[in-house]
Design a protein around this motif. Sequence first.
Motif, PDB file in Angstrom:
ATOM      1  N   CYS A   5       0.836  -1.203   0.000  1.00  0.00           N
ATOM      2  CA  CYS A   5       0.000   0.000   0.000  1.00  0.00           C
ATOM      3  C   CYS A   5       0.870   1.252   0.000  1.00  0.00           C
ATOM      4  CB  CYS A   5      -0.959   0.009   1.186  1.00  0.00           C
ATOM      5  SG  CYS A   5      -0.182   0.294   2.764  1.00  0.00           S
ATOM      6  N   GLY A   6       0.260   2.335  -0.370  1.00  0.00           N
ATOM      7  CA  GLY A   6       0.961   3.613  -0.358  1.00  0.00           C
ATOM      8  C   GLY A   6       0.940   4.225   1.022  1.00  0.00           C
ATOM      9  N   ARG A   7       1.089   5.503   1.060  1.00  0.00           N
ATOM     10  CA  ARG A   7       1.088   6.197   2.351  1.00  0.00           C
ATOM     11  C   ARG A   7      -0.296   6.158   2.983  1.00  0.00           C
ATOM     12  NH1 ARG A   7       3.549  11.936   1.329  1.00  0.00           N
ATOM     13  NH2 ARG A   7       1.912  11.884  -0.213  1.00  0.00           N
ATOM     14  N   PRO A   8      -0.348   6.186   4.316  1.00  0.00           N
ATOM     15  CA  PRO A   8      -1.657   6.185   4.981  1.00  0.00           C
ATOM     16  C   PRO A   8      -2.370   7.533   4.805  1.00  0.00           C
ATOM     17  CG  PRO A   8       0.116   6.303   6.595  1.00  0.00           C
ATOM     18  CD  PRO A   8       0.763   6.109   5.255  1.00  0.00           C
ATOM     19  N   CYS A   9      -3.687   7.473   4.783  1.00  0.00           N
ATOM     20  CA  CYS A   9      -4.501   8.688   4.687  1.00  0.00           C
ATOM     21  C   CYS A   9      -4.456   9.416   6.035  1.00  0.00           C
ATOM     22  CB  CYS A   9      -5.935   8.324   4.340  1.00  0.00           C
ATOM     23  SG  CYS A   9      -7.058   9.736   4.249  1.00  0.00           S
ATOM     24  N   TYR A  11      -6.410  11.774   6.947  1.00  0.00           N
ATOM     25  CA  TYR A  11      -7.741  12.222   7.348  1.00  0.00           C
ATOM     26  C   TYR A  11      -8.633  11.103   7.871  1.00  0.00           C
ATOM     27  CZ  TYR A  11      -6.244  16.344   4.859  1.00  0.00           C
ATOM     28  OH  TYR A  11      -5.529  17.431   4.448  1.00  0.00           O
ATOM     29  N   VAL A  12      -8.339   9.854   7.523  1.00  0.00           N
ATOM     30  CA  VAL A  12      -9.227   8.755   7.906  1.00  0.00           C
ATOM     31  C   VAL A  12      -9.253   8.558   9.426  1.00  0.00           C
ATOM     32  CG1 VAL A  12      -7.606   6.810   7.724  1.00  0.00           C
ATOM     33  CG2 VAL A  12     -10.021   6.480   7.188  1.00  0.00           C
ATOM     34  N   ALA A  13      -8.139   8.779  10.111  1.00  0.00           N
ATOM     35  CA  ALA A  13      -8.098   8.596  11.565  1.00  0.00           C
ATOM     36  C   ALA A  13      -9.057   9.540  12.284  1.00  0.00           C
ATOM     37  CB  ALA A  13      -6.683   8.789  12.088  1.00  0.00           C
ATOM     38  N   SER A  14      -9.234  10.731  11.736  1.00  0.00           N
ATOM     39  CA  SER A  14     -10.133  11.697  12.353  1.00  0.00           C
ATOM     40  C   SER A  14     -11.546  11.616  11.777  1.00  0.00           C
ATOM     41  CB  SER A  14      -9.577  13.113  12.173  1.00  0.00           C
ATOM     42  OG  SER A  14      -9.531  13.444  10.798  1.00  0.00           O
ATOM     43  N   GLY A  15     -11.747  10.685  10.843  1.00  0.00           N
ATOM     44  CA  GLY A  15     -13.057  10.528  10.225  1.00  0.00           C
ATOM     45  C   GLY A  15     -13.390  11.626   9.236  1.00  0.00           C
ATOM     46  N   MET A  16     -12.373  12.331   8.759  1.00  0.00           N
ATOM     47  CA  MET A  16     -12.602  13.483   7.890  1.00  0.00           C
ATOM     48  C   MET A  16     -12.265  13.239   6.419  1.00  0.00           C
ATOM     49  SD  MET A  16     -13.723  15.796   9.970  1.00  0.00           S
ATOM     50  CE  MET A  16     -13.491  17.338   9.124  1.00  0.00           C
ATOM     51  N   CYS A  17     -11.975  12.012   6.008  1.00  0.00           N
ATOM     52  CA  CYS A  17     -11.651  11.756   4.603  1.00  0.00           C
ATOM     53  C   CYS A  17     -12.942  11.735   3.798  1.00  0.00           C
ATOM     54  CB  CYS A  17     -10.884  10.449   4.421  1.00  0.00           C
ATOM     55  SG  CYS A  17     -10.434  10.161   2.688  1.00  0.00           S
ATOM     56  N   GLY A  18     -13.080  12.706   2.937  1.00  0.00           N
ATOM     57  CA  GLY A  18     -14.277  12.808   2.113  1.00  0.00           C
ATOM     58  C   GLY A  18     -14.163  12.058   0.804  1.00  0.00           C
ATOM     59  N   ASN A  19     -13.017  11.452   0.539  1.00  0.00           N
ATOM     60  CA  ASN A  19     -12.810  10.773  -0.741  1.00  0.00           C
ATOM     61  C   ASN A  19     -13.308   9.334  -0.743  1.00  0.00           C
ATOM     62  OD1 ASN A  19     -11.598  13.059  -1.826  1.00  0.00           O
ATOM     63  ND2 ASN A  19      -9.595  12.455  -1.050  1.00  0.00           N
ATOM     64  N   GLY A  20     -13.475   8.757   0.424  1.00  0.00           N
ATOM     65  CA  GLY A  20     -13.979   7.386   0.514  1.00  0.00           C
ATOM     66  C   GLY A  20     -13.171   6.408  -0.311  1.00  0.00           C
ATOM     67  N   THR A  22     -12.456   6.419  -3.362  1.00  0.00           N
ATOM     68  CA  THR A  22     -11.613   6.998  -4.410  1.00  0.00           C
ATOM     69  C   THR A  22     -10.342   7.628  -3.846  1.00  0.00           C
ATOM     70  OG1 THR A  22     -12.782   9.114  -4.332  1.00  0.00           O
ATOM     71  CG2 THR A  22     -13.597   7.449  -5.902  1.00  0.00           C
ATOM     72  N   CYS A  23     -10.161   7.543  -2.534  1.00  0.00           N
ATOM     73  CA  CYS A  23      -8.967   8.110  -1.908  1.00  0.00           C
ATOM     74  C   CYS A  23      -7.738   7.339  -2.382  1.00  0.00           C
ATOM     75  CB  CYS A  23      -9.069   8.039  -0.385  1.00  0.00           C
ATOM     76  SG  CYS A  23      -7.680   8.814   0.471  1.00  0.00           S
ATOM     77  N   GLU A  24      -6.677   8.043  -2.727  1.00  0.00           N
ATOM     78  CA  GLU A  24      -5.455   7.418  -3.216  1.00  0.00           C
ATOM     79  C   GLU A  24      -4.550   6.937  -2.082  1.00  0.00           C
ATOM     80  OE1 GLU A  24      -3.440   9.906  -6.024  1.00  0.00           O
ATOM     81  OE2 GLU A  24      -5.296  10.368  -7.076  1.00  0.00           O
ATOM     82  N   PHE A  25      -4.939   7.194  -0.849  1.00  0.00           N
ATOM     83  CA  PHE A  25      -4.118   6.824   0.297  1.00  0.00           C
ATOM     84  C   PHE A  25      -4.738   5.646   1.028  1.00  0.00           C
ATOM     85  CE2 PHE A  25      -3.348  11.266  -0.629  1.00  0.00           C
ATOM     86  CZ  PHE A  25      -1.964  11.272  -0.745  1.00  0.00           C
ATOM     87  N   CYS A  26      -3.947   4.962   1.815  1.00  0.00           N
ATOM     88  CA  CYS A  26      -4.375   3.755   2.519  1.00  0.00           C
ATOM     89  C   CYS A  26      -5.252   4.111   3.720  1.00  0.00           C
ATOM     90  CB  CYS A  26      -3.141   2.974   2.978  1.00  0.00           C
ATOM     91  SG  CYS A  26      -3.559   1.447   3.823  1.00  0.00           S
ATOM     92  N   HIS A  27      -6.376   3.426   3.858  1.00  0.00           N
ATOM     93  CA  HIS A  27      -7.294   3.657   4.970  1.00  0.00           C
ATOM     94  C   HIS A  27      -7.177   2.598   6.052  1.00  0.00           C
ATOM     95  CE1 HIS A  27     -10.371   6.654   3.103  1.00  0.00           C
ATOM     96  NE2 HIS A  27      -9.126   7.007   2.874  1.00  0.00           N
ATOM     97  N   LEU A  28      -6.172   1.741   5.968  1.00  0.00           N
ATOM     98  CA  LEU A  28      -5.975   0.704   6.978  1.00  0.00           C
ATOM     99  C   LEU A  28      -4.921   1.148   7.983  1.00  0.00           C
ATOM    100  CD1 LEU A  28      -5.994  -2.417   4.650  1.00  0.00           C
ATOM    101  CD2 LEU A  28      -7.875  -1.521   6.022  1.00  0.00           C
TER     102      LEU A  28
END
Length: 130
Positions: A5-9, A11-20, A22-28
């Motif tokens: 995987c690429g770099r972690p997102c 914004y996902v930790a704070s629940g603020m990633c609006g890309n869902g 389609t986000c190019e960053f890792c959500h794990l």
Amino acid sequence: HPELCGRPCLYVASGMCGNGGTCEFCHLLHDRPSSQLDKRQRQAMRELPFAAAQHLLLPIIRARATTVDTSAECAFAIDRLFAACGVASGGSSSSGPRRSRSDRPMLDALKAMNLRHLLLVFKGIAERHS
């Protein structure tokens, strides 16, 4: 995950990633940040002859890939990579040029990198020497 995987997102930790999706960053969850080469190590890699870079990187890539995926398809892909580079697929880091003590930090940094970053380093070296 986390080897490919690429770099972690951020914004996902704070629940603020609006890309869902389609986000190019890792959500794990990432246990630790992926290791990267420092400025001097990147410069040293750029200055290495292609054959020396192969002997340094390919055994590390093989070891990392086989810990991630032990399937026949993975082994075949790694063997093809070695063959394309003209390196015996069973090659080890000891078959290459002898390394000095000063090479140890770079070797340790490469061994700590995830498979994705190792492949990107190898790709950059191959592109510069093609």
